[in-house]
Design a protein around this motif. Structure first.
Motif, PDB file in Angstrom:
ATOM      1  N   LEU A  52     -47.438  48.712 -22.920  1.00 29.69           N
ATOM      2  CA  LEU A  52     -48.768  48.865 -22.337  1.00 29.69           C
ATOM      3  C   LEU A  52     -49.505  47.534 -22.436  1.00 29.69           C
ATOM      4  CD1 LEU A  52     -49.587  52.244 -24.098  1.00 29.69           C
ATOM      5  CD2 LEU A  52     -48.786  51.941 -21.744  1.00 29.69           C
ATOM      6  N   PHE A  53     -50.120  47.143 -21.318  1.00 25.81           N
ATOM      7  CA  PHE A  53     -50.814  45.857 -21.251  1.00 25.81           C
ATOM      8  C   PHE A  53     -52.280  46.100 -20.910  1.00 25.81           C
ATOM      9  CE2 PHE A  53     -46.384  45.224 -20.074  1.00 25.81           C
ATOM     10  CZ  PHE A  53     -46.002  44.242 -20.985  1.00 25.81           C
ATOM     11  N   GLY A  54     -53.152  45.834 -21.862  1.00 22.66           N
ATOM     12  CA  GLY A  54     -54.584  45.976 -21.648  1.00 22.66           C
ATOM     13  C   GLY A  54     -55.122  47.323 -22.099  1.00 22.66           C
ATOM     14  N   ARG A  55     -56.402  47.312 -22.483  1.00 20.48           N
ATOM     15  CA  ARG A  55     -57.045  48.521 -23.003  1.00 20.48           C
ATOM     16  C   ARG A  55     -57.042  49.647 -21.984  1.00 20.48           C
ATOM     17  NH1 ARG A  55     -62.597  47.296 -24.185  1.00 20.48           N
ATOM     18  NH2 ARG A  55     -61.920  46.107 -25.978  1.00 20.48           N
ATOM     19  N   ALA A  56     -57.172  49.341 -20.696  1.00 24.68           N
ATOM     20  CA  ALA A  56     -57.179  50.405 -19.682  1.00 24.68           C
ATOM     21  C   ALA A  56     -55.853  51.160 -19.678  1.00 24.68           C
ATOM     22  CB  ALA A  56     -57.483  49.819 -18.303  1.00 24.68           C
ATOM     23  N   ALA A  57     -54.745  50.446 -19.774  1.00 25.02           N
ATOM     24  CA  ALA A  57     -53.428  51.101 -19.805  1.00 25.02           C
ATOM     25  C   ALA A  57     -53.246  51.883 -21.105  1.00 25.02           C
ATOM     26  CB  ALA A  57     -52.319  50.061 -19.651  1.00 25.02           C
ATOM     27  N   ILE A  58     -53.728  51.330 -22.198  1.00 28.01           N
ATOM     28  CA  ILE A  58     -53.653  52.017 -23.487  1.00 28.01           C
ATOM     29  C   ILE A  58     -54.484  53.292 -23.436  1.00 28.01           C
ATOM     30  CG2 ILE A  58     -54.245  51.842 -25.949  1.00 28.01           C
ATOM     31  CD1 ILE A  58     -53.587  48.758 -25.589  1.00 28.01           C
ATOM     32  N   ASP A  59     -55.648  53.208 -22.829  1.00 32.39           N
ATOM     33  CA  ASP A  59     -56.526  54.378 -22.682  1.00 32.39           C
ATOM     34  C   ASP A  59     -55.854  55.459 -21.841  1.00 32.39           C
ATOM     35  OD1 ASP A  59     -58.857  55.976 -22.799  1.00 32.39           O
ATOM     36  OD2 ASP A  59     -59.666  55.040 -20.996  1.00 32.39           O
ATOM     37  N   GLU A  60     -55.285  55.075 -20.718  1.00 29.58           N
ATOM     38  CA  GLU A  60     -54.636  56.045 -19.833  1.00 29.58           C
ATOM     39  C   GLU A  60     -53.484  56.750 -20.552  1.00 29.58           C
ATOM     40  OE1 GLU A  60     -52.146  56.092 -15.640  1.00 29.58           O
ATOM     41  OE2 GLU A  60     -53.491  54.409 -16.046  1.00 29.58           O
ATOM     42  N   PHE A  61     -52.651  55.978 -21.234  1.00 26.09           N
ATOM     43  CA  PHE A  61     -51.519  56.553 -21.968  1.00 26.09           C
ATOM     44  C   PHE A  61     -52.002  57.480 -23.088  1.00 26.09           C
ATOM     45  CE2 PHE A  61     -48.719  56.386 -25.668  1.00 26.09           C
ATOM     46  CZ  PHE A  61     -47.544  56.881 -25.132  1.00 26.09           C
ATOM     47  N   THR A  62     -52.965  57.000 -23.872  1.00 28.72           N
ATOM     48  CA  THR A  62     -53.466  57.773 -25.018  1.00 28.72           C
ATOM     49  C   THR A  62     -54.108  59.074 -24.562  1.00 28.72           C
ATOM     50  OG1 THR A  62     -53.787  55.715 -26.244  1.00 28.72           O
ATOM     51  CG2 THR A  62     -54.921  57.661 -27.083  1.00 28.72           C
ATOM     52  N   ALA A  63     -54.834  59.027 -23.463  1.00 28.00           N
ATOM     53  CA  ALA A  63     -55.478  60.237 -22.939  1.00 28.00           C
ATOM     54  C   ALA A  63     -54.443  61.284 -22.520  1.00 28.00           C
ATOM     55  CB  ALA A  63     -56.383  59.884 -21.762  1.00 28.00           C
ATOM     56  N   GLU A  64     -53.245  60.839 -22.158  1.00 31.36           N
ATOM     57  CA  GLU A  64     -52.176  61.766 -21.775  1.00 31.36           C
ATOM     58  C   GLU A  64     -51.459  62.359 -22.976  1.00 31.36           C
ATOM     59  OE1 GLU A  64     -49.396  59.827 -19.179  1.00 31.36           O
ATOM     60  OE2 GLU A  64     -50.955  59.273 -17.742  1.00 31.36           O
ATOM     61  N   VAL A  65     -51.265  61.555 -24.040  1.00 30.56           N
ATOM     62  CA  VAL A  65     -50.392  62.002 -25.126  1.00 30.56           C
ATOM     63  C   VAL A  65     -51.118  62.467 -26.380  1.00 30.56           C
ATOM     64  CG1 VAL A  65     -48.485  60.549 -24.336  1.00 30.56           C
ATOM     65  CG2 VAL A  65     -50.041  59.687 -26.103  1.00 30.56           C
ATOM     66  N   LEU A  66     -52.332  61.989 -26.627  1.00 30.39           N
ATOM     67  CA  LEU A  66     -52.982  62.325 -27.893  1.00 30.39           C
ATOM     68  C   LEU A  66     -53.548  63.744 -27.939  1.00 30.39           C
ATOM     69  CD1 LEU A  66     -53.623  61.424 -30.730  1.00 30.39           C
ATOM     70  CD2 LEU A  66     -55.703  60.329 -29.861  1.00 30.39           C
ATOM     71  N   PRO A  67     -54.245  64.203 -26.907  1.00 28.81           N
ATOM     72  CA  PRO A  67     -54.747  65.579 -26.994  1.00 28.81           C
ATOM     73  C   PRO A  67     -53.590  66.580 -27.140  1.00 28.81           C
ATOM     74  CG  PRO A  67     -55.877  64.375 -25.262  1.00 28.81           C
ATOM     75  CD  PRO A  67     -54.721  63.519 -25.703  1.00 28.81           C
ATOM     76  N   GLY A  68     -53.634  67.354 -28.202  1.00 25.48           N
ATOM     77  CA  GLY A  68     -52.578  68.325 -28.471  1.00 25.48           C
ATOM     78  C   GLY A  68     -51.443  67.788 -29.322  1.00 25.48           C
ATOM     79  N   ALA A  69     -51.446  66.499 -29.614  1.00 23.54           N
ATOM     80  CA  ALA A  69     -50.332  65.891 -30.347  1.00 23.54           C
ATOM     81  C   ALA A  69     -50.224  66.360 -31.788  1.00 23.54           C
ATOM     82  CB  ALA A  69     -50.462  64.367 -30.307  1.00 23.54           C
TER      83      ALA A  69
END
Length: 135
Positions: A52-69
């Protein structure tokens, strides 16, 4: 104690607080809190190898995987070693332990966080999360 040692102690405490916030945000599935720890241009390679490159990409990925993790357990994060590359750049080795819903350890990770001090605040800059293989 020298002024440099006092400064290093203060920085180590601040770095430990960043790692504690990582743990808090992960355990409580707080996407914004987690993403706010990164520099805008940060690099992150996840434990699964996603780059992941940049906070926007990190945000997009995290928003997909963290809820419910955390449904199946939790994780803890402990600073193992801090190496100051410069007074404002540190390599931080972390022990990450995964626990199942019954509290049994279910795995371990070995993240490396390169942090930089930006306007007095330590931020995640270049990071790699690695799962520890069973030996």
């Amino acid at each position: 104690m020298s002024t440099a040692a006092v400064g290093a102690d203060t920085d180590i405490a601040a770095i430990r607080q960043v790692v504690a916030t990582i743990q808090h945000s992960q355990q409580n599935e707080l996407v914004d809190e987690f993403v706010g720890l990164f520099r805008a241009d940060a690099l992150w390679t996840t434990g699964g190898g996603k780059r992941l490159f940049g906070r926007a990409a990190i945000d997009e990925f995290t928003a997909e995987v963290l809820p419910g993790a955390m449904r199946a357990g939790t994780a803890t994060y402990e600073v193992e070693h801090v190496l100051f590359i410069r007074p404002d750049v540190a390599a931080v080795k972390v022990v990450q332990r995964y626990f199942d819903e019954d509290g049994r350890q279910a795995g371990q990770g070995s993240p490396m966080y390169v942090m930089s001090k930006e306007d007095g605040r330590w931020l995640l800059t270049a990071n790699q999360n690695t799962v520890v293989a069973d030996s």
